[in-house]
Design an enzyme around this catalytic site. Structure first.
Site, PDB file in Angstrom:
ATOM      1  N   ASP A  75      43.216  47.946  39.181  1.00 39.90           N
ATOM      2  CA  ASP A  75      43.417  48.789  40.360  1.00 39.90           C
ATOM      3  C   ASP A  75      44.851  48.528  40.805  1.00 39.90           C
ATOM      4  O   ASP A  75      45.151  47.462  41.336  1.00 39.90           O
ATOM      5  CB  ASP A  75      42.429  48.427  41.468  1.00 39.90           C
ATOM      6  N   ILE A 117      44.508  44.641  46.260  1.00 37.82           N
ATOM      7  CA  ILE A 117      43.519  44.386  47.312  1.00 37.82           C
ATOM      8  C   ILE A 117      43.700  45.424  48.418  1.00 37.82           C
ATOM      9  O   ILE A 117      44.709  45.449  49.111  1.00 37.82           O
ATOM     10  CB  ILE A 117      43.653  42.959  47.877  1.00 37.82           C
ATOM     11  N   HIS A 118      42.704  46.272  48.563  1.00 38.12           N
ATOM     12  CA  HIS A 118      42.688  47.304  49.602  1.00 38.12           C
ATOM     13  C   HIS A 118      41.248  47.423  50.081  1.00 38.12           C
ATOM     14  O   HIS A 118      40.402  46.608  49.716  1.00 38.12           O
ATOM     15  CB  HIS A 118      43.241  48.632  49.059  1.00 38.12           C
ATOM     16  N   GLY A 119      40.935  48.409  50.867  1.00 36.73           N
ATOM     17  CA  GLY A 119      39.617  48.533  51.490  1.00 36.73           C
ATOM     18  C   GLY A 119      38.446  48.396  50.541  1.00 36.73           C
ATOM     19  O   GLY A 119      37.552  47.566  50.754  1.00 36.73           O
TER      20      GLY A 119
END
Length: 163
Positions: free
Chosen positions: A9, A13-15
Site C-alpha cells: 500500500d 499507514i493511513h485510515g
C-alpha cells in the site's frame, strides 16, 4: 519472527491500515520495508505518529528488514509488513524471508503505469516482480479493503500490455 500479514500500500499507514488491516494482522509491530522511506526522516516520523494504539512501528531498509527477520532476538515477535511496491517484497523473498501471502491494496497511478483497478496501477517492473513472486509460491491477494472479495492478481496482469 512470525509474519502475520504482508501488504503493499504505497500510502503505507493511513485510515484503512490503522483501523482494519492492523486488526486483521493481529501483530505487535508494523515494519515498513522500504529503502526510500527509510532514508526520509520526515516520512519515518509521520509513520510512527500514525501507528495504531498498542502497535510499534519501525521503518527499515530492505537489507535491515531481512537482518531483523533472522535476528533471534525477535523470534517471538509478530509482524505486519508494509511495502510500497512488489520489487521490495521480491528482494526479501529472494533472501529467504518466508512471505507466503501478499495483500495488494494500493499502488497509485503514475506515468508508465497501467491502471488495473481503482486503487492499483502497475508498471513493467511491478508486473515482472508479481510474476516472480507468483512463481516462488507467494499467494497474491488483491483487495483494497478487507470486505472486498479477493481478486487473483495474476489474472489481472496476465494480458496487460506494458512497454
Amino acid at each position: 519472527m512470525k509474519i502475520n500479514f504482508s501488504r503493499i500500500d504505497d500510502r503505507l499507514i493511513h485510515g484503512q491500515v490503522a483501523t482494519v488491516w492492523s486488526k486483521k494482522a493481529n501483530a505487535k509491530r508494523i515494519i515498513v520495508c522500504s529503502d526510500e522511506v527509510a532514508n526520509d526522516d520526515v516520512r519515518k516520523m509521520l509513520l510512527k505518529q500514525a501507528a495504531p494504539p498498542g502497535i510499534k512501528v519501525n521503518v527499515c531498509s530492505i537489507e535491515k528488514a531481512v537482518k531483523v527477520y533472522f535476528n533471534p532476538v525477535y523470534e517471538n515477535e509478530t509482524v505486519f509488513y508494509l511495502f510500497t511496491n512488489p520489487t521490495d517484497v521480491l528482494r526479501m523473498v529472494k533472501q529467504n524471508v518466508p512471505i507466503q501471502s501478499l495483500n495488494i491494496g494500493g499502488m497509485a497511478f503514475r506515468n508508465g503505469r497501467k491502471q488495473i483497478t481503482k486503487a492499483v496501477s502497475v508498471g513493467k517492473e511491478d508486473v515482472d516482480a508479481f510474476k516472480a513472486l507468483n512463481q516462488l509460491g507467494v499467494k497474491l491477494d488483491l483487495r483494497v479493503v478487507d470486505s472486498d472479495s479477493p481478486v487473483d492478481m495474476m489474472k489481472k496482469i496476465e494480458n496487460i500490455a506494458l512497454t
